[in-house]
Design a protein around this motif. Structure first.
Motif, PDB file in Angstrom:
ATOM      1  N   HIS A   1      51.907  36.235  41.824  1.00 13.63           N
ATOM      2  CA  HIS A   1      52.020  35.886  43.235  1.00 13.63           C
ATOM      3  C   HIS A   1      51.212  34.622  43.501  1.00 13.63           C
ATOM      4  N   ARG A   2      51.428  34.004  44.648  1.00 12.98           N
ATOM      5  CA  ARG A   2      50.869  32.685  44.969  1.00 12.98           C
ATOM      6  C   ARG A   2      49.355  32.582  44.724  1.00 12.98           C
TER       7      ARG A   2
ATOM      8  N   ASP B   1      47.359  34.515  43.039  1.00 10.56           N
ATOM      9  CA  ASP B   1      47.033  34.768  41.635  1.00 10.56           C
ATOM     10  C   ASP B   1      47.322  33.534  40.780  1.00 10.56           C
TER      11      ASP B   1
END
Length: 76
Positions: free
Chosen positions: A26-27, A29
Motif C-alpha cells: 500500500h502507498r 508501506d
C-alpha cells in the motif's frame, strides 16, 4: 564468477525483491521501502551496472509520492 560479479548479482536480486515488495504494498508501506530501494539502485550505479528503466521509473514515482506526503503533512 568474480567477487565483483557476485556483489552486482546480489544487489540486483535485492533491488528486484524490493521492487516486488513495493509494487505489492500500500502507498505508505511503499514509502517506507523507498529509501532502501533508492540506496540499492545507487549502489548498482556505483558498481557500473545498468539499472533497468522500470526500476528508474519506480524510483521516480516513489520520489514524487514522498514529496507529496511531506507537503500533505505540513501544518497550514
Amino acid at each position: 564468477m568474480t567477487s565483483e560479479n557476485r556483489k552486482i548479482d546480489s544487489l540486483m536480486q535485492q533491488a528486484q525483491e524490493l521492487e516486488r515488495s513495493i509494487l505489492a504494498a500500500h502507498r505508505l508501506d511503499r514509502l517506507v521501502l523507498y529509501p532502501e530501494f533508492s540506496r540499492t539502485l545507487a549502489r548498482l550505479r556505483v558498481a557500473g551496472e545498468r539499472v533497468p528503466s522500470r526500476m528508474l521509473r519506480l524510483e521516480q514515482m516513489l520520489s514524487e509520492e514522498a514529496a507529496e506526503e511531506m507537503f500533505d503533512n505540513m501544518p497550514v
